[in-house]
Motif scaffolding. Structure first.
Motif, short mmCIF file in Angstrom:
data_model
loop_
_atom_site.label_atom_id
_atom_site.label_comp_id
_atom_site.label_asym_id
_atom_site.label_seq_id
_atom_site.Cartn_x
_atom_site.Cartn_y
_atom_site.Cartn_z
N THR A 18 2.12 14.63 2.99
CA THR A 18 1.02 15.61 3.03
C THR A 18 -0.26 15.10 2.38
OG1 THR A 18 1.96 16.57 1.01
CG2 THR A 18 2.56 17.61 3.10
N ASP A 19 -0.20 14.01 1.63
CA ASP A 19 -1.38 13.49 0.94
C ASP A 19 -1.55 12.00 1.26
OD1 ASP A 19 -2.08 15.88 -0.76
OD2 ASP A 19 -0.05 15.50 -1.50
N MET A 20 -2.79 11.62 1.58
CA MET A 20 -3.05 10.22 1.89
C MET A 20 -2.88 9.35 0.64
SD MET A 20 -3.62 10.00 5.12
CE MET A 20 -2.35 11.24 5.29
N VAL B 266 -1.82 -5.03 -5.67
CA VAL B 266 -2.16 -3.77 -5.01
C VAL B 266 -1.40 -2.64 -5.68
CG1 VAL B 266 -2.25 -2.52 -2.83
CG2 VAL B 266 -2.44 -5.02 -2.83
N VAL B 267 -2.13 -1.63 -6.11
CA VAL B 267 -1.53 -0.44 -6.73
C VAL B 267 -1.78 0.75 -5.80
CG1 VAL B 267 -1.52 1.09 -8.73
CG2 VAL B 267 -1.94 -1.36 -9.04
N ALA B 268 -0.69 1.34 -5.32
CA ALA B 268 -0.80 2.48 -4.41
C ALA B 268 -0.61 3.77 -5.20
CB ALA B 268 0.24 2.37 -3.31
N LYS B 269 -1.57 4.69 -5.04
CA LYS B 269 -1.53 5.95 -5.76
C LYS B 269 -1.61 7.13 -4.80
CE LYS B 269 -3.78 4.18 -9.97
NZ LYS B 269 -4.94 4.36 -10.89
N GLN B 270 -0.93 8.19 -5.18
CA GLN B 270 -0.99 9.43 -4.42
C GLN B 270 -1.22 10.57 -5.39
OE1 GLN B 270 2.54 10.72 -2.10
NE2 GLN B 270 1.24 10.47 -0.30
N THR B 271 -2.32 11.27 -5.21
CA THR B 271 -2.77 12.31 -6.15
C THR B 271 -2.76 11.79 -7.59
OG1 THR B 271 -0.53 13.26 -6.34
CG2 THR B 271 -1.97 14.17 -4.64
N GLY B 272 -3.22 10.54 -7.76
CA GLY B 272 -3.34 9.94 -9.08
C GLY B 272 -2.08 9.33 -9.64
N ARG B 273 -0.97 9.46 -8.94
CA ARG B 273 0.31 8.95 -9.42
C ARG B 273 0.65 7.65 -8.72
NH1 ARG B 273 5.84 11.70 -7.43
NH2 ARG B 273 7.37 10.58 -8.68
#
Length: 200
Positions: free
Chosen positions: A82-84, A103-110
């Motif tokens: 639901t979140d990019m 590369v650090v992948a984050k979703q809603t800051g996490r």
């Protein structure tokens, strides 16, 4: 920002396409996914897509003569459909022959995923790290995985179209080659794979 595929949707009906690895640049060395695929029944987005997007993000920060020669990935948490996902690329090393990216992948800051990617400038080498392509039937000479399952089930007089349908909606087409045996009598399992959508 594009909306992701929600858990209430049947995400399996969304095959990979030209947007699967597409990223939007939202800042210096920072990119945002525009499409996510969460397979039906999965607790998170498809990990292979996250890896591909992370590699794509890293590749956008290196000159064209460099090619990826090493990739290490670590999944830290399941990504939601639901979140990019935002990919932050850190330029760890810039060399004449090699360069390295984190590369650090984050979703809603996490943080949900990290990857280290090494790129090498193409150069002549006597080393060969891959096996020669085996002699196998062409893809159009073998049946699809779904048809193979259907024929097996017919022999058992127990065709389960729902089970077959689960495979037919996957974004990757597979064609299994009849099992052969090598000179030692060991089985050789080969399979053709290709994305159903346009990945260019």
């Amino acid at each position: 920002m594009s909306a992701g595929i929600g858990a209430e949707d049947d995400a399996n009906t969304q095959p990979f396409n030209e947007r699967t690895l597409e990223l939007e640049e939202i800042g210096p060395d920072t990119y945002l996914s525009v499409d996510l695929w969460q397979p039906k029944g999965n607790r998170g987005v498809f990990g292979g897509q996250v890896i591909g997007q992370a590699l794509s993000a890293a590749g956008k920060t290196v000159p064209s003569p460099f090619r990826c020669n090493s990739l290490h990935c670590y999944f830290l948490a399941a990504g939601k459909g639901t979140d990019m996902i935002a990919y932050e690329v850190r330029r760890v090393r810039e060399g004449a022959s090699y360069c390295t990216r984190l590369v650090v992948a984050k979703q809603t800051g996490r943080v949900i995923f990290i990857a280290t990617v090494s790129f090498q400038r193409a150069e002549a080498s006597a080393l060969v790290h891959q096996y020669q392509m085996p002699q196998v039937p062409a893809p159009d000479q073998v049946i699809s995985r779904e048809e193979h399952m259907r024929r097996q089930q017919r022999r058992l007089d127990a065709v389960d179209e729902d089970k077959i349908a689960e495979f037919s909606v996957l974004p990757v087409e597979s064609r299994a080659i009849p099992v052969a045996r090598d000179q030692r009598g060991l089985p050789i399992n080969a399979i053709w794979l290709r994305a159903k959508g346009d990945m260019s």
